[in-house]
Design a protein around this motif. Structure first.
Motif, PDB file in Angstrom:
ATOM      1  N   UNK A   9      45.135  39.015  51.381  1.00  0.00           N
ATOM      2  CA  UNK A   9      45.604  38.457  50.121  1.00  0.00           C
ATOM      3  C   UNK A   9      45.003  39.195  48.934  1.00  0.00           C
ATOM      4  N   UNK A  10      43.686  39.360  48.919  1.00  0.00           N
ATOM      5  CA  UNK A  10      43.033  39.986  47.776  1.00  0.00           C
ATOM      6  C   UNK A  10      43.439  41.455  47.633  1.00  0.00           C
ATOM      7  N   UNK A  11      43.600  42.147  48.732  1.00  0.00           N
ATOM      8  CA  UNK A  11      44.044  43.554  48.678  1.00  0.00           C
ATOM      9  C   UNK A  11      45.427  43.647  48.036  1.00  0.00           C
ATOM     10  N   UNK A  12      46.346  42.775  48.462  1.00  0.00           N
ATOM     11  CA  UNK A  12      47.713  42.809  47.934  1.00  0.00           C
ATOM     12  C   UNK A  12      47.781  42.343  46.471  1.00  0.00           C
ATOM     13  N   UNK A  13      47.025  41.299  46.135  1.00  0.00           N
ATOM     14  CA  UNK A  13      47.017  40.823  44.756  1.00  0.00           C
ATOM     15  C   UNK A  13      46.393  41.869  43.838  1.00  0.00           C
ATOM     16  N   UNK A  14      45.300  42.493  44.280  1.00  0.00           N
ATOM     17  CA  UNK A  14      44.684  43.543  43.470  1.00  0.00           C
ATOM     18  C   UNK A  14      45.651  44.698  43.235  1.00  0.00           C
ATOM     19  N   UNK A  15      46.366  45.108  44.271  1.00  0.00           N
ATOM     20  CA  UNK A  15      47.337  46.201  44.123  1.00  0.00           C
ATOM     21  C   UNK A  15      48.424  45.811  43.123  1.00  0.00           C
ATOM     22  N   UNK A  16      48.858  44.558  43.177  1.00  0.00           N
ATOM     23  CA  UNK A  16      49.858  44.095  42.216  1.00  0.00           C
ATOM     24  C   UNK A  16      49.295  44.127  40.796  1.00  0.00           C
ATOM     25  N   UNK A  17      48.110  43.540  40.596  1.00  0.00           N
ATOM     26  CA  UNK A  17      47.528  43.460  39.258  1.00  0.00           C
ATOM     27  C   UNK A  17      47.213  44.833  38.691  1.00  0.00           C
ATOM     28  N   UNK A  18      46.856  45.781  39.550  1.00  0.00           N
ATOM     29  CA  UNK A  18      46.571  47.152  39.086  1.00  0.00           C
ATOM     30  C   UNK A  18      47.778  47.761  38.386  1.00  0.00           C
ATOM     31  N   UNK A  19      48.970  47.317  38.747  1.00  0.00           N
ATOM     32  CA  UNK A  19      50.195  47.887  38.190  1.00  0.00           C
ATOM     33  C   UNK A  19      51.031  46.878  37.408  1.00  0.00           C
ATOM     34  N   UNK A  20      50.494  45.684  37.156  1.00  0.00           N
ATOM     35  CA  UNK A  20      51.259  44.634  36.494  1.00  0.00           C
ATOM     36  C   UNK A  20      51.504  45.015  35.047  1.00  0.00           C
ATOM     37  N   UNK A  21      52.749  44.960  34.637  1.00  0.00           N
ATOM     38  CA  UNK A  21      53.123  45.322  33.273  1.00  0.00           C
ATOM     39  C   UNK A  21      54.294  44.467  32.818  1.00  0.00           C
ATOM     40  N   UNK A  22      54.401  44.326  31.507  1.00  0.00           N
ATOM     41  CA  UNK A  22      55.540  43.649  30.883  1.00  0.00           C
ATOM     42  C   UNK A  22      56.173  44.644  29.923  1.00  0.00           C
ATOM     43  N   UNK A  23      57.410  44.962  30.179  1.00  0.00           N
ATOM     44  CA  UNK A  23      58.135  45.939  29.352  1.00  0.00           C
ATOM     45  C   UNK A  23      57.359  47.241  29.220  1.00  0.00           C
ATOM     46  N   UNK A  24      56.753  47.685  30.320  1.00  0.00           N
ATOM     47  CA  UNK A  24      56.042  48.952  30.349  1.00  0.00           C
ATOM     48  C   UNK A  24      54.618  48.895  29.823  1.00  0.00           C
ATOM     49  N   UNK A  25      54.191  47.760  29.296  1.00  0.00           N
ATOM     50  CA  UNK A  25      52.840  47.628  28.768  1.00  0.00           C
ATOM     51  C   UNK A  25      51.965  46.924  29.795  1.00  0.00           C
ATOM     52  N   UNK A  26      50.852  47.562  30.210  1.00  0.00           N
ATOM     53  CA  UNK A  26      49.977  46.936  31.205  1.00  0.00           C
ATOM     54  C   UNK A  26      49.475  45.566  30.751  1.00  0.00           C
ATOM     55  N   UNK A  27      49.377  44.652  31.696  1.00  0.00           N
ATOM     56  CA  UNK A  27      48.851  43.310  31.440  1.00  0.00           C
ATOM     57  C   UNK A  27      47.389  43.294  31.871  1.00  0.00           C
ATOM     58  N   UNK A  28      46.511  43.008  30.925  1.00  0.00           N
ATOM     59  CA  UNK A  28      45.086  42.903  31.249  1.00  0.00           C
ATOM     60  C   UNK A  28      44.909  41.605  32.030  1.00  0.00           C
ATOM     61  N   UNK A  29      44.508  41.735  33.296  1.00  0.00           N
ATOM     62  CA  UNK A  29      44.515  40.580  34.190  1.00  0.00           C
ATOM     63  C   UNK A  29      43.327  40.607  35.135  1.00  0.00           C
ATOM     64  N   UNK A  30      43.153  39.478  35.811  1.00  0.00           N
ATOM     65  CA  UNK A  30      42.070  39.342  36.786  1.00  0.00           C
ATOM     66  C   UNK A  30      42.476  38.266  37.779  1.00  0.00           C
ATOM     67  N   UNK A  31      41.682  38.159  38.843  1.00  0.00           N
ATOM     68  CA  UNK A  31      41.939  37.125  39.855  1.00  0.00           C
ATOM     69  C   UNK A  31      40.635  36.659  40.447  1.00  0.00           C
ATOM     70  N   UNK A  32      40.713  35.479  41.048  1.00  0.00           N
ATOM     71  CA  UNK A  32      39.579  34.940  41.786  1.00  0.00           C
ATOM     72  C   UNK A  32      40.147  34.040  42.872  1.00  0.00           C
TER      73      UNK A  32
END
Length: 164
Positions: free
Chosen positions: A32-55
């Motif tokens: 789960x954490x590997x997949x969520x991290x990979x998603x968050x590493x590339x998460x963007x809205x309209x081409x702008x990266x989203x500053x994000x984190x998870x726990x």
């Protein structure tokens, strides 16, 4: 990289809390954490990266946070939910099912039950997790974990019969 450590985000960061049941074991947590991290590493809205984190708390509560200054679009949120849907299938768990109440047993364990079960088995003193919390300050301040009588969960409890 837009993904940060949760401690680096502000109290105003917007959050989504996803209850996972059954709780993940060590291998499930790693996946789960590997997949969520990979998603968050590339998460963007309209081409702008989203500053994000998870726990992930207690193998059962996944917190995704997006800095309040980051743009969040419907499409970007849909992609997050799509990733979680895939993880549900892969890990054989429920993540997006809103019909569950997450609570703490007297011995400290976190568990889930359906809303119908909670209506029958829960009581005003049952410690519940408010998965509808909206800002990181609610998690940091602990207000997302409280007795049912102090939460919207009180509406789910069986009402005592009226005395005549």
């Amino acid at each position: 990289m837009p993904r940060r450590d949760l401690k680096q985000l502000s109290d105003e960061a917007y959050i989504w809390i996803f209850g996972i049941s059954p709780a993940l074991d060590e291998a499930g947590t790693a996946t789960l954490l590997r997949r969520v991290d990979a998603f968050l590493d590339n998460w963007a809205a309209h081409g702008t990266p989203i500053e994000s984190a998870r726990d992930l708390r207690e193998g059962s509560l996944l917190i995704i946070a997006a800095e309040s200054t980051s743009e969040r679009s419907g499409c970007s949120i849909d992609r997050l939910f799509g990733t979680l849907r895939q993880l549900e299938d892969e890990l054989h768990v429920k993540i997006l099912d809103p019909n569950r109440v997450f609570f703490r047993h007297g011995d400290g364990r976190v568990d889930a039950m359906s809303r119908a079960e909670f209506r029958e088995k829960g009581d005003p003193h049952t410690v519940v997790f408010d998965t509808t919390a909206q800002t990181l300050s609610e998690v940091r301040g602990g207000s997302w974990e409280r007795r049912a009588e102090l939460s919207w969960h009180r509406e789910l409890l069986k009402k005592p019969a009226a005395v005549r």
